[in-house]
Structures are given as structure tokens and as C-alpha cells.
Scaffold this motif. Structure first.
Motif, mmCIF file in Angstrom:
data_model
loop_
_atom_site.group_PDB
_atom_site.id
_atom_site.type_symbol
_atom_site.label_atom_id
_atom_site.label_comp_id
_atom_site.label_asym_id
_atom_site.label_seq_id
_atom_site.Cartn_x
_atom_site.Cartn_y
_atom_site.Cartn_z
ATOM 1 N N LEU A 1 -7.460 -11.605 -6.290
ATOM 2 C CA LEU A 1 -6.557 -12.641 -5.324
ATOM 3 C C LEU A 1 -5.108 -12.776 -5.954
ATOM 4 N N PHE A 2 -4.214 -12.664 -5.040
ATOM 5 C CA PHE A 2 -2.482 -12.798 -5.489
ATOM 6 C C PHE A 2 -2.511 -14.088 -5.838
ATOM 7 N N PRO A 3 -1.759 -14.297 -6.919
ATOM 8 C CA PRO A 3 -0.965 -15.575 -7.212
ATOM 9 C C PRO A 3 -0.296 -16.126 -6.261
ATOM 10 N N ASP A 4 -0.387 -17.600 -5.889
ATOM 11 C CA ASP A 4 0.370 -18.039 -4.699
ATOM 12 C C ASP A 4 2.030 -17.997 -5.023
ATOM 13 N N TYR A 5 2.349 -18.110 -6.184
ATOM 14 C CA TYR A 5 3.773 -17.985 -6.470
ATOM 15 C C TYR A 5 4.324 -16.826 -6.197
ATOM 16 N N MET A 6 3.747 -15.732 -6.456
ATOM 17 C CA MET A 6 4.091 -14.376 -6.177
ATOM 18 C C MET A 6 4.142 -13.946 -4.749
#
Length: 530
Positions: free
Chosen positions: A185-190
């Protein structure tokens, strides 16, 4: 200030890195007398180089790109200079394409890739691009999308500037780009920072949103048990792939562009697709001359077959995929890092060449091998590279297919550098085949201004023509006036005789009379002499 430069190998490196030339040397030029210290056995190049500049790997090293004091998380964006990293990416793309600008570089890369697929065209508006990131350290055990972990994943700043380069320099619409890793899962900030401003519309696909294309299963070249694996639709619908991997160690040895595609398929094991596919059995064997699924993925027509660019994120390198990154275990000892961060990126269009270079760096780095027993003194980690370099007649006896019924005959070129000091490959040493490692950037340059600015003189005294070849190469790339040094007294054509004469002249500090002189020496800002 006048610059007087000797045409020896150590200065050729500085020249090449400053003006973007290939770091090559002709037979007879000076090289380090350091013996081969590589753990990997030396051998001739396996396979044939591919790409706009076949076999080329561009290495950009900029110490100013990373400024982390070791506190907080390594990935926090304040630890990186975005402007410096953006220049690194654009300069590397230009150099990889053999061009002056990133825009021209992208055109060259797309054209070369399409030519390999029998398409005489560059990038066309509306074509989709899938970027395979390595998000392995994010949401490993749960669904946490904060990105708050000490483990490694794709550098967020590097991803952002790569996207900017595609949009600004290659003319790709943000909505036609998808960044994916269907095992994590991709980090939200990224996701948020990579959708700001001109990047608004870039798509992200993780294991929660990945859709398997059930018309496109992976057909392995070797029969074994395991789940059926489907390539995600974000890849099958794309015309191009960019493989954005990490330069790092692994509990099985190394993980580079080849293993990055362990996050490119979907099966019944959502958290651990490679385990569902039963692939780890091939990595734990630790043997040479055995089938490798990494080579199969490299050959797959939807994955390696679509890849226009391979990139290794080496800004901060982890010793292993499950290790916490600290300032102490991510500072490398070998030159030119000298107990500092690697602060680098590598790019290539040759998947075998870039992983060969990455393997050389990793296995020869004491910081990595001192913290990674699986890699230390273990040459068997390169099994997949031998399989790939010799794919037409693989050592394992496997016949590799492209996943679409076609036998694969070439994937790129594999070899190892001459030693860890010089870091030279065959094309760097004037050979017609092999890897060409070009280094750009960094403070190691001995020349503080770009060469070729102002007036340049290239003066040579060449007995056999080897030095003249280097002079011609420099002249072809940066221009300047040529001057051939000739003495009144001619030297013998016999090697032993001329060697004795040269020794006598050196010992007596002799200055042989010249047949001609440069009348306007003060007019030159840069003088090459050899």
C-alpha cells in the motif's frame, strides 16, 4: 584560469563526468594496477547490450542530494534536496539517450525502445505508462498507509521528480501515468505530494486497488506448482513500463530491477504474492546454473518487454529489505562515498547491465556485506544474471519464453567491473561489446568549470596512435584546436629501443627539441596534453 590536463585515465574520468562523455580508454593508456578484488568471477561479456546507447548505465552521484542527520525517518522529504535530485534525473536521462537535454533524451529512449519492438516512432500523446515502484517496506504486516517505518521503499522525492520529468520533458499527461505495486500500500503522504500542481491526476495502484487481468496470466518457462498469477490491468493497458527499483541488499542476497517485479502480479495471496506463486524456492537454493523466475519476469512481454527505462534508487541504501535504515548502516565506505550516503541514482535501458552494475556495488560494499550475511562472499546471488546474459543458451538448460510463446534470444549484457577502485567495464576500456558505466555529477571532479568553454587546445605525441584516439574522441565531443607534437630527432619504431631512449631522457631531465611550437599558447583556456 588556464587548465592543463594530462590524458591519463584518472583525468579522463573527470573529463567524461564533466561533459557527459563515455569513460573510455584505448589500449595502451594508463590504468590502475589494482588487481581484480571482485567476489564475482571475471568473464567476458555475456549477451548483447541494448538501448539507445547499448549497454550504457548512467550513474549520477550528488552528495548534496541527501542531508540527513540520522534523526526521524530516513524518508522525510526535508532530508533531500528536490532541485538537486531533479537535475540528477534530467541529466541522467539526457546522458542515457546520448543527448544534451532531458527532452531529447526521452525522445531517444522512447524511439530506441519502440525500434526494438519494430515500431518506428517515439512517444505518442495518450499512451499510458506504468511505473513499478518498490514499496516493500510500507504496509508489510497491516494496512497502515502512514509510511511511518524505518524500512526501505521508493524515495518519495525521487518518484516526484521522475514524474515531473515525464510531464515536463517527455510531454506525458499525468492522467496517463500509473504508479503501482500490487503487493503493498502506498503511503498517503507520497500519493498526495505526487499529485500536487502539474502532477495532479497521476494514478496510484496498490494491493487494495489492483485489478488482475485474467486474460494475461504469467506463463513461466519452467513448470512448478503454485498459484496462477495475473498481471494487473494498469500494466496490460499501458504501452510502456518504467522499472523504479531500489539498490539494496536482501535476505536472499540482492534485490534490484529483476526482483522488483515480485510486486507486479496478483494471486490469491494478497499480502505475499511471491509466496502464493511459490517463487522463493528458487531464491533460497543459492546455486548457480538453475532456473530463475527473475529472468522469466525480465523476459515477459508485458513487463520487461514494455520497459522503456530501468532506474535504481540509490539515494539512501538499505542493507536488507527487512532492516531498519539508520545513518550508521546506510553510509558506504567505498569511494567515492567515503563514509557518506550513496546519494546516487542509476538509469539504463538494459535490464541485465543495470543489475550487473548494482550487484558489483553491493557485494563490494563493506557496510552492506558486514550487515548482510546472505550477500557476503556469495557470488551465487548473480545466478539470474548469468541466466539472463546467456538466455539464448542458459546455463540451467531452461528455454526462456517471453510469456507469449516466443523464445527469448537476448535480454541485455552481463559482466563485472575490473575492480572496485576503477569501476571499469568493457566498453569503458574500448571494447565493442559489454557494459558502459558513465558517471555524472559529484564533487569528485577535478575541473571546476565545464570543459570546452573558452578556447581549447588538444596536443598529442602518439607513437602507436592510441593517445591520438583519445584526443580525437575529446575533439569530436567538445571541439578545440589539434596540435601534433613532433621532435626534430625522430624516435625509433622499435619498442625496446625507444623505451631505452625515453628512460635516458627522463633520467637526464632532457628536453628534446621540437619541430614546431604553438605560437599563441596564452590564447587557450584549456589544454589537453598527452
Amino acid at each position: 584560469m588556464k587548465k592543463i590536463i594530462s590524458l591519463t585515465l584518472c583525468v579522463i574520468f573527470a573529463i567524461a563526468s564533466t561533459v557527459g562523455l563515455s569513460c573510455c580508454t584505448a589500449v595502451g593508456s594508463e590504468e590502475s594496477d589494482m588487481i581484480n578484488d571482485n567476489v564475482f568471477p571475471s568473464h567476458e561479456p555475456y549477451g548483447k547490450g541494448i538501448g539507445a546507447m547499448p549497454g550504457r548505465v548512467v550513474w549520477s552521484h550528488e552528495p548534496d542530494s541527501v542531508d540527513w542527520d540520522g534523526s526521524g525517518y530516513w524518508w522525510q522529504t526535508d532530508n533531500f534536496d528536490e532541485a538537486v535530485i531533479k537535475n540528477m534525473v534530467n541529466d541522467s536521462i539526457a546522458s542515457l539517450g546520448g543527448k544534451e537535454t532531458a527532452a531529447e533524451g526521452w525522445d531517444s529512449l522512447f524511439a530506441a525502445h519502440n525500434m526494438s519492438r519494430n515500431k518506428d516512432m517515439g512517444y505518442t500523446n495518450g499512451e499510458k505508462i506504468a511505473i513499478k515502484a518498490n514499496i516493500n517496506g510500507s504496509a508489510v504486516f497491516d494496512d497502515d498507509t502512514s509510511g511511518e517505518t524505518d524500512m526501505s521503499y521508493t524515495n518519495p522525492v525521487l518518484l516526484k521528480v521522475l514524474l515531473q520529468s515525464l510531464v515536463e520533458e517527455a510531454g506525458v499527461a499525468p492522467g496517463d501515468i500509473t504508479v503501482y505495486d500490487v503487493s503493498r500500500l502506498f503511503p498517503d503522504y507520497m500519493v498526495n505530494m505526487c499529485n500536487e500542481g502539474e502532477l495532479n491526476g497521476v494514478n496510484f495502484v496498490g494491493r487494495d486497488t489492483g485489478i488482475p487481468d485474467e486474460n494475461t496470466p504469467i506463463n513461466w518457462s519452467y513448470e512448478f506448482s503454485g498459484a496462477v498469477n495475473y498481471i494487473p490491468t494498469c500494466v496490460t493497458e499501458a504501452e510502456y513500463v518504467i522499472n523504479l527499483a531500489n539498490l539494496k541488499g536482501h535476505s536472499y542476497g540482492i534485490t534490484l530491477c529483476g526482483k522488483n517485479h515480485f510486486g507486479s502480479f496478483i494471486n490469491g495471496n494478497e499480502m505475499r504474492p511471491p509466496e502464493g506463486a511459490n517463487l522463493h524456492q528458487f531464491l533460497t537454493r543459492n546455486e548457480m546454473d538453475t532456473y530463475s523466475p527473475l529472468t522469466d519476469l525480465m523476459a515477459n512481454y508485458e513487463l520487461g518487454g514494455k520497459t522503456v527505462l530501468y532506474m535504481l534508487d540509490a539515494l539512501i541504501c538499505a542493507v536488507s529489505e527487512g532492516s531498519s535504515i539508520t545513518a550508521e548502516n546506510s553510509k558506504w565506505q567505498q569511494a567515492p562515498f567515503n563514509n557518506d550516503y550513496t546519494s546516487s541514482i542509476f538509469v539504463s535501458q538494459d535490464p541485465v547491465a543495470i543489475d550487473s552494475v548494482g550487484a558489483d556495488f553491493l557485494i563490494n560494499e563493506p557496510t552492506v556485506t558486514g550487515n548482510n550475511g546472505a550477500l557476503r562472499n556469495n557470488p551465487n546471488v548473480e545466478n539470474y544474471l548469468h541466466e539472463a546474459g546467456l538466455v539464448e543458451n542458459a546455463p540451467s538448460g531452461t528455454v526462456y519464453y517471453d510469456g507469449n510463446g516466443n523464445v527469448v534470444t537476448n535480454l541485455g549484457v552481463h559482466e563485472h567491473w575490473n575492480n572496485s577502485k576503477d569501476k571499469l567495464y568493457s566498453r569503458n576500456m574500448g571494447k565493442d561489446e559489454g557494459i558502459e558505466l558513465i558517471k555524472t555529477g559529484g564533487k569528485q571532479n577535478t575541473v571546476s568549470e565545464p570543459l570546452g568553454q573558452g578556447k581549447t587546445l588538444i596536443a598529442t605525441f602518439s607513437r602507436t596512435g592510441n593517445t591520438q584516439k583519445i584526443a580525437d574522441y575529446i575533439h569530436d565531443n567538445i571541439g578545440g584546436d589539434m596540435f601534433t607534437i613532433k621532435t626534430v630527432r625522430q624516435y625509433s619504431d622499435d619498442y625496446d629501443t625507444i623505451l631505452d631512449q625515453a628512460t635516458q631522457e627522463k633520467n637526464s631531465n632532457a628536453r628534446p627539441e621540437l619541430a614546431a611550437y604553438v605560437d599563441n599558447m596564452d590564447d587557450y583556456d584549456t589544454i589537453f596534453i598527452g
